[in-house]
Every structure is written in C-alpha cells, then in structure tokens.
Enzyme design. Structure first.
Site, PDB file in Angstrom:
ATOM      1  N   LYS A 122      10.870  -2.237   5.826  1.00  0.00           N
ATOM      2  CA  LYS A 122      11.139  -1.155   6.782  1.00  0.00           C
ATOM      3  C   LYS A 122      12.583  -1.174   7.253  1.00  0.00           C
ATOM      4  O   LYS A 122      13.188  -0.136   7.511  1.00  0.00           O
ATOM      5  CB  LYS A 122      10.191  -1.241   7.995  1.00  0.00           C
ATOM      6  CG  LYS A 122       8.957  -0.370   7.838  1.00  0.00           C
ATOM      7  CD  LYS A 122       7.862  -0.978   6.990  1.00  0.00           C
ATOM      8  CE  LYS A 122       7.783  -0.547   5.596  1.00  0.00           C
ATOM      9  NZ  LYS A 122       6.697  -1.206   4.828  1.00  0.00           N
ATOM     10  N   ILE A 166       4.106  -0.186  -2.578  1.00  0.00           N
ATOM     11  CA  ILE A 166       5.348  -0.970  -2.596  1.00  0.00           C
ATOM     12  C   ILE A 166       6.371  -0.333  -3.534  1.00  0.00           C
ATOM     13  O   ILE A 166       7.555  -0.230  -3.211  1.00  0.00           O
ATOM     14  CB  ILE A 166       5.050  -2.441  -2.964  1.00  0.00           C
ATOM     15  CG1 ILE A 166       4.227  -3.090  -1.831  1.00  0.00           C
ATOM     16  CG2 ILE A 166       6.328  -3.231  -3.203  1.00  0.00           C
ATOM     17  CD1 ILE A 166       3.766  -4.503  -2.092  1.00  0.00           C
ATOM     18  N   GLY A 167       5.897   0.159  -4.695  1.00  0.00           N
ATOM     19  CA  GLY A 167       6.794   0.811  -5.644  1.00  0.00           C
ATOM     20  C   GLY A 167       7.425   2.064  -5.031  1.00  0.00           C
ATOM     21  O   GLY A 167       8.629   2.291  -5.162  1.00  0.00           O
ATOM     22  N   VAL A 189       2.372  -0.010 -19.652  1.00  0.00           N
ATOM     23  CA  VAL A 189       3.495  -0.859 -20.062  1.00  0.00           C
ATOM     24  C   VAL A 189       2.960  -1.954 -20.974  1.00  0.00           C
ATOM     25  O   VAL A 189       1.982  -2.628 -20.650  1.00  0.00           O
ATOM     26  CB  VAL A 189       4.196  -1.463 -18.825  1.00  0.00           C
ATOM     27  CG1 VAL A 189       5.276  -2.447 -19.253  1.00  0.00           C
ATOM     28  CG2 VAL A 189       4.783  -0.362 -17.959  1.00  0.00           C
ATOM     29  N   HIS A 244      -2.080  -5.297   9.479  1.00  0.00           N
ATOM     30  CA  HIS A 244      -2.910  -5.081  10.678  1.00  0.00           C
ATOM     31  C   HIS A 244      -4.378  -5.407  10.394  1.00  0.00           C
ATOM     32  O   HIS A 244      -5.104  -5.823  11.291  1.00  0.00           O
ATOM     33  CB  HIS A 244      -2.753  -3.663  11.240  1.00  0.00           C
ATOM     34  CG  HIS A 244      -2.769  -2.586  10.204  1.00  0.00           C
ATOM     35  ND1 HIS A 244      -1.728  -2.378   9.335  1.00  0.00           N
ATOM     36  CD2 HIS A 244      -3.697  -1.670   9.881  1.00  0.00           C
ATOM     37  CE1 HIS A 244      -2.015  -1.379   8.528  1.00  0.00           C
ATOM     38  NE2 HIS A 244      -3.216  -0.926   8.845  1.00  0.00           N
ATOM     39  N   HIS A 282       3.989  20.501  23.380  1.00  0.00           N
ATOM     40  CA  HIS A 282       4.754  21.367  22.479  1.00  0.00           C
ATOM     41  C   HIS A 282       6.236  21.217  22.783  1.00  0.00           C
ATOM     42  O   HIS A 282       6.607  21.210  23.954  1.00  0.00           O
ATOM     43  CB  HIS A 282       4.350  22.833  22.676  1.00  0.00           C
ATOM     44  CG  HIS A 282       5.181  23.776  21.851  1.00  0.00           C
ATOM     45  ND1 HIS A 282       5.007  23.906  20.483  1.00  0.00           N
ATOM     46  CD2 HIS A 282       6.206  24.598  22.196  1.00  0.00           C
ATOM     47  CE1 HIS A 282       5.880  24.789  20.027  1.00  0.00           C
ATOM     48  NE2 HIS A 282       6.621  25.216  21.049  1.00  0.00           N
TER      49      HIS A 282
HETATM   50  P1  FAD Z   1       0.635 -13.590   4.406  1.00  0.00           P
HETATM   51  O1  FAD Z   1       1.448 -12.715   5.256  1.00  0.00           O
HETATM   52  O2  FAD Z   1       0.856 -13.540   2.938  1.00  0.00           O
HETATM   53  O3  FAD Z   1       0.862 -15.058   4.930  1.00  0.00           O
HETATM   54  C1  FAD Z   1       0.313 -16.166   4.306  1.00  0.00           C
HETATM   55  C2  FAD Z   1       1.132 -17.389   4.665  1.00  0.00           C
HETATM   56  O4  FAD Z   1       0.415 -18.541   4.254  1.00  0.00           O
HETATM   57  C3  FAD Z   1       2.480 -17.448   3.964  1.00  0.00           C
HETATM   58  O5  FAD Z   1       3.503 -17.649   4.905  1.00  0.00           O
HETATM   59  C4  FAD Z   1       2.348 -18.640   3.022  1.00  0.00           C
HETATM   60  O6  FAD Z   1       3.553 -19.352   2.865  1.00  0.00           O
HETATM   61  C5  FAD Z   1       1.337 -19.491   3.762  1.00  0.00           C
HETATM   62  N1  FAD Z   1       0.604 -20.422   2.892  1.00  0.00           N
HETATM   63  C6  FAD Z   1      -0.032 -20.164   1.736  1.00  0.00           C
HETATM   64  N2  FAD Z   1      -0.666 -21.270   1.264  1.00  0.00           N
HETATM   65  C7  FAD Z   1      -0.422 -22.243   2.161  1.00  0.00           C
HETATM   66  C8  FAD Z   1      -0.821 -23.588   2.268  1.00  0.00           C
HETATM   67  N3  FAD Z   1      -1.621 -24.175   1.361  1.00  0.00           N
HETATM   68  N4  FAD Z   1      -0.370 -24.309   3.324  1.00  0.00           N
HETATM   69  C9  FAD Z   1       0.428 -23.758   4.258  1.00  0.00           C
HETATM   70  N5  FAD Z   1       0.820 -22.468   4.228  1.00  0.00           N
HETATM   71  C10 FAD Z   1       0.393 -21.723   3.197  1.00  0.00           C
HETATM   72  N6  FAD Z   1       1.317  -4.306   5.128  1.00  0.00           N
HETATM   73  C11 FAD Z   1       1.258  -3.415   6.138  1.00  0.00           C
HETATM   74  O7  FAD Z   1       0.248  -3.377   6.860  1.00  0.00           O
HETATM   75  N7  FAD Z   1       2.285  -2.558   6.401  1.00  0.00           N
HETATM   76  C12 FAD Z   1       3.408  -2.547   5.641  1.00  0.00           C
HETATM   77  O8  FAD Z   1       4.328  -1.766   5.892  1.00  0.00           O
HETATM   78  C13 FAD Z   1       3.497  -3.462   4.561  1.00  0.00           C
HETATM   79  N8  FAD Z   1       4.590  -3.501   3.791  1.00  0.00           N
HETATM   80  C14 FAD Z   1       4.676  -4.409   2.789  1.00  0.00           C
HETATM   81  C15 FAD Z   1       5.816  -4.433   1.998  1.00  0.00           C
HETATM   82  C16 FAD Z   1       5.950  -5.342   0.989  1.00  0.00           C
HETATM   83  C17 FAD Z   1       7.202  -5.370   0.145  1.00  0.00           C
HETATM   84  C18 FAD Z   1       4.911  -6.312   0.762  1.00  0.00           C
HETATM   85  C19 FAD Z   1       5.046  -7.354  -0.315  1.00  0.00           C
HETATM   86  C20 FAD Z   1       3.769  -6.298   1.536  1.00  0.00           C
HETATM   87  C21 FAD Z   1       3.640  -5.344   2.547  1.00  0.00           C
HETATM   88  N9  FAD Z   1       2.491  -5.282   3.343  1.00  0.00           N
HETATM   89  C22 FAD Z   1       2.415  -4.353   4.346  1.00  0.00           C
HETATM   90  C23 FAD Z   1       1.348  -6.195   3.135  1.00  0.00           C
HETATM   91  C24 FAD Z   1       1.373  -7.334   4.160  1.00  0.00           C
HETATM   92  O9  FAD Z   1       2.591  -8.025   4.071  1.00  0.00           O
HETATM   93  C25 FAD Z   1       0.215  -8.288   3.917  1.00  0.00           C
HETATM   94  O10 FAD Z   1      -0.986  -7.550   3.888  1.00  0.00           O
HETATM   95  C26 FAD Z   1       0.117  -9.316   5.032  1.00  0.00           C
HETATM   96  O11 FAD Z   1       1.301 -10.085   5.111  1.00  0.00           O
HETATM   97  C27 FAD Z   1      -1.072 -10.251   4.809  1.00  0.00           C
HETATM   98  O12 FAD Z   1      -1.133 -11.156   5.847  1.00  0.00           O
HETATM   99  P2  FAD Z   1      -1.811 -12.588   5.679  1.00  0.00           P
HETATM  100  O13 FAD Z   1      -1.717 -13.228   7.013  1.00  0.00           O
HETATM  101  O14 FAD Z   1      -3.136 -12.441   5.055  1.00  0.00           O
HETATM  102  O15 FAD Z   1      -0.926 -13.374   4.609  1.00  0.00           O
END
Ligand code: FAD
Length: 465
Positions: free
Chosen positions: A50, A184-185, A238, A321, A444
């Site tokens: 963002k 993402i793309g 691809v 979220h 409005h």
């Molecule tokens: P993550 O955020 O992936 O966090 C997992 C964490 O666990 C990581 O820090 C990792 O290092 C840690 N971890 C993994 N294994 C271990 C272990 N064994 N021990 C200790 N630590 C560990 N979502 C939205 O809602 N809005 C958006 O605008 C959006 N934009 C995005 C843009 C991009 C480019 C990408 C790639 C994703 C985007 N997403 C967006 C998706 C969003 O980032 C994910 O859905 C979200 O981060 C998932 O949260 P999580 O807590 O499940 O995992």
C-alpha cells in the site's frame, strides 16, 4: 518459562491474538523467527504494497490528472529508490508500534524458530543457534504463508521475482511480465504501470481477479486498459520461464499453440501456500490437508486439544483481517468466552485504482446455489462526488434476496471502494434489507451515495440513473 498461551508467528493473526489474550488476563509468549514482528502483512505484504501503491498513485496523478485540475508541474521523475526508502520507514514505524503494544500488554517476545518438542513444549532455535524451551497450556500456530512457485519456474529473486522482491526493486522495469492477474498481481502490476513500466499480465483464467464477482474483473480490465494499456494474455498456461541474462522469456500455451512473451522482469504472483516448515507438528500427530493445518470449523482447535491454528496456515481467505479475527476468536475461546465469526462477511479489497471491494455472495455463487436475487447497479459516472474529483470509473453492484430484500452481496469498483465496503459489511452483519439502506441518510456529495443508489436500483428506483 511457563505460559497460559504460546503463539508461534507474529503476523496479524499471531500478534493480535497475543494482545487479546493478554487483555483477558492470560500470560502470553509470542515466537517469531524473523527479527521484526508483524509477519507477511507488515514486512512484505499489505503495508509495504500500500505504501508503494500510494507513492505511485501520487506520481500517476501528478503526470496524468494534475493538468486537468489546473495544476502546472515541471518535468517529473519517479524515484523508485526513495519510494522504497519511504516504504521501509513506514514498516519501521508500524513495527515500533507493535513492539510498544507487546510491552504494554506484558507479552514476552522470543525471536527464533518455534518447533514443537511435545504438545506443551516449544523449542526456540535462535539465529545464533542457541536454543531455549518454553511450556504453555495452549498454543496457537499462526505461521502464515509463503509465495507459491511452480516447480519449473527458476526463481532467482533478481529478474524472476515474487512480490517480496518486487517491493524492494531499485529500478523501474521497462517490460514487466506478471504471471497471475489476481489480487497481488493486479496491485504490484499497478504500482509499476503507474511508474511507466509496460505490463504483460499472463493469466490462466479468462479474466482479471477471477475469484471476485465477474463484473469487477471486467471493469478493472477496462480501467487498466484506459490508463496503462497493458497486454492481457488470458487463458494462457505458462509452461516455461527463462532468464537469459538481460531478458526473461516466458512461454505460455493457449489452444495448443505456444506464445513467447519477453520482458526485463517477471513477477510470479500465482498465489500463496501455507507455511509449516520447521514447526515439527508431525510429532503431535497432525496431518496436513493440502498443506493446510486442519481445524475445527467453530473453535479453530486442531485434533490435538489445546493446539489451535489461525490465519493463512488454515483454510479460508488469505487476508490479514481474517487472520486477526481468528486470533481474537481463539484468544476468547481459551479465556472461556463463546465468540463467533461470520466468514461470509469478511470483506475482500484490491487496492488498484479504481479500488475493488466486495462482501458476501457473488452473482455467480447465487446462480450456482439457485437463490433468487435482484440486482442493482449504480455507475460512479452518475455520482456528483465522483464527477467533481474526476474519478468516474466503476460502479456499485448490490445483490438482494428477491423475497426478503436482504442484502446478499455488495461488489464495488471505484474510488474509495476499500473504505466504502465497511458500510455494507455492517449493514449485512445486522441483516439489513436494501430498503434499510435506502431509508438511511447519506451525506451529499459523497461516494457512499452510490451504495444507497445501487440499493434503490434493485427496484429500478435509483434517483440519478
Ligand atoms: P503471516 O503474516 O504470514 O505471519 C506469519 C509469521 O510467522 C511470519 O512472520 C513468519 O516469519 C512466522 N513464522 C513462521 N513459521 C515460524 C516458526 N516456526 N517459528 C516462528 N515464527 C514463524 N491481506 C489483506 O488483508 N490486505 C491486503 O492489502 C493484503 N495485501 C497483501 C499484499 C502482498 C504483497 C502479500 C504477499 C499479502 C497481502 N495480504 C493482504 C495477505 C496478508 O499479508 C496475509 O493474509 C496475512 O499476513 C496472514 O497473516 P498470518 O498472521 O496468518 O501470517
């Protein structure tokens, strides 16, 4: 050390769960393998994308719409290095905020790879290879996801890259090939298209953002065509990706024919897969289902009592979220509460311009389920606020139940759709009918009037069309 709750992973799932659990009186530890908290979302996902989308949007407006608004500029140049530097500063700022929240809520942070020794014991392997073990009554696995890469794609992270590298490029690609025209793309493609890259989207499906309501993809494609004239290679599979040194060559198949597409960079954005490497969950007897950790639908508990999983590592939308909502839900369950999460009302947003946002059922889903619905569309070009700002692309599409008038789905493409969708989510949480929205006064001139008008349009009674 012994805790009521240990959380593995500090993304929006893990750190939010930690805060909620601490608020409810539990002693909490959070384990993160990287040196900074915040997970994919903060470090290489939502926030950095963002930040670059905002910077590139300023540049695009300065070069394309300022003159029409009567603002004269000199020669303009996009400085990608400064945009990336700014983005890194944004991440640091929010990182500091999360560190502060951990301290404020007395959550113990461990940096290192978390790995199960048994159901209640987690070994933390630190970067200097030292180890420490902690025990906990309950554990939440929140280890997130990583980009999916097809086995034949030689990802070199220099020319053939994922979103992670795309967020830190130090030059603007001349010809960027984007494999995958999903969320993402579309977002990363927009960043570089606004900065002047020629984009080629290569997509297996027959449209952009194929998981959204079909109208959204069609409209987004129209807007992108107008603004950047990208090349669209839909229904292309691809089969080969090659880095020849100065060039990346993609070979794709359509109807038995092969096509070659050339560029200086190739962004692979075909999705993400759950990440469980190093967790050692096998010793708990948990078997992955297509890479995901299976959980109870209502409680998100795994087959092992006291071990829960949330976010990208389990089924459902890969959204920040959604992960946070699940984190709150599990923290509350562990604390003895009885929370509930309505997955149908998790909104989905794409931060292109125009933005795309949706909640509830798509028209295709309603057709498939045989639900009788009425449709109301309202175009932004008929909205005073949109005409005043010059952002006339897009529409609001509302789907309501024919019999009850309950709103079943709202799909918006247009300026500020990301913020507008909240009204639809709240309305649907209270099971509002289109008439409820029609009888609600909307200021409005605002973009939100388009939602009300689209509700009116479900009865062919929109005022301004
Ligand atoms: P993550 O955020 O992936 O966090 C997992 C964490 O666990 C990581 O820090 C990792 O290092 C840690 N971890 C993994 N294994 C271990 C272990 N064994 N021990 C200790 N630590 C560990 N979502 C939205 O809602 N809005 C958006 O605008 C959006 N934009 C995005 C843009 C991009 C480019 C990408 C790639 C994703 C985007 N997403 C967006 C998706 C969003 O980032 C994910 O859905 C979200 O981060 C998932 O949260 P999580 O807590 O499940 O995992």
């Amino acid at each position: 050390m012994q805790y009521n709750l240990a959380i593995i992973g500090s993304g929006p799932g893990g750190y939010v769960a930690a805060i909620r659990a601490a608020q409810l009186g539990l002693t909490v530890a959070i384990i993160e393998k990287y040196s900074t908290l915040g997970g994919t979302c903060l470090n290489v996902g939502c926030i950095p994308s963002k930040s670059l989308l905002d910077s590139s949007e300023h540049f695009f407006n300065a070069t394309h719409t300022f003159a029409e608004h009567g603002i004269k500029t000199g020669a303009l140049e996009a400085d990608i290095v400064q945009m990336v530097t700014r983005k890194n500063g944004v991440i640091r700022k929010i990182n500091d905020g999360i560190n502060y929240l951990m301290q404020k809520n007395k959550i113990t942070v461990y940096n290192g790879l978390g790995s199960f020794t048994d159901k209640n014991t987690i070994k933390i392997i630190k970067t200097d290879n030292t180890e420490e073990s902690i025990t906990a009554d309950n554990v939440i696995i929140a280890t997130g996801s990583k980009p999916t890469i097809l086995p034949f794609i030689p990802l070199d992270k220099k020319r053939i890259i994922t979103s992670t590298e795309a967020l830190s490029l130090n030059e603007i690609p001349k010809n960027l090939i984007v494999i995958g025209a999903g969320v993402i793309g579309a977002e990363m493609g927009s960043v570089f298209a606004r900065l002047g890259s020629k984009i080629s989207f290569v997509e297996f499906a027959d449209a952009m953002i194929p998981t959204m309501d079909k109208t959204m993809g069609k409209e987004l494609q129209k807007s992108m065509k107008k603004d950047f004239a990208p090349n669209f290679y839909f229904s292309h599979k691809v089969i080969k990706v090659e880095n020849t040194g100065n060039e990346v060559i993609i070979t794709a198949e359509i109807n038995g024919q092969t096509v070659e597409i050339k560029g200086d960079y190739c962004l692979v954005a075909i999705g993400r897969k759950p990440y469980t490497e190093g967790l050692n969950i096998e010793i708990l007897g948990i078997t992955l289902d297509k890479g995901k950790i299976p959980v109870n639908e209502a409680t998100l508990e795994t087959d092992v009592k006291g071990i829960y999983a949330i976010g990208d590592v389990i089924r459902g939308a890969m959204l920040a979220h959604k992960a946070s909502e699940e984190g709150v839900l599990v923290a509350e369950i562990i604390a003895g509460q009885k929370p509930h999460l309505n997955y149908n009302l998790i909104p989905n947003v794409i931060y292109t311009w125009p933005e795309v946002a949706s909640v509830g059922q798509t028209e295709e889903q309603l057709k498939e389920k045989g639900i009788n619905y009425k449709l109301g569309n309202f175009p932004f070009k008929a909205l005073g606020r949109a005409v005043a700002s010059g952002d006339e692309d897009g529409l609001v599409k509302v789907l309501v139940d024919t019999t009850t008038d309950e709103i079943l789905g709202v799909h918006i493409i247009g300026a500020r759709a990301a913020d507008m969708i909240s009204e639809a989510v709240s309305a649907m949480e209270f099971r509002a009918s289109s008439e409820d929205i029609i009888r609600t006064s909307h200021a409005h001139p605002t973009y939100t009037e388009a939602f009300r008008e689209a509700c009116m349009a479900t009865n062919n009674k929109a005022i301004h069309i």
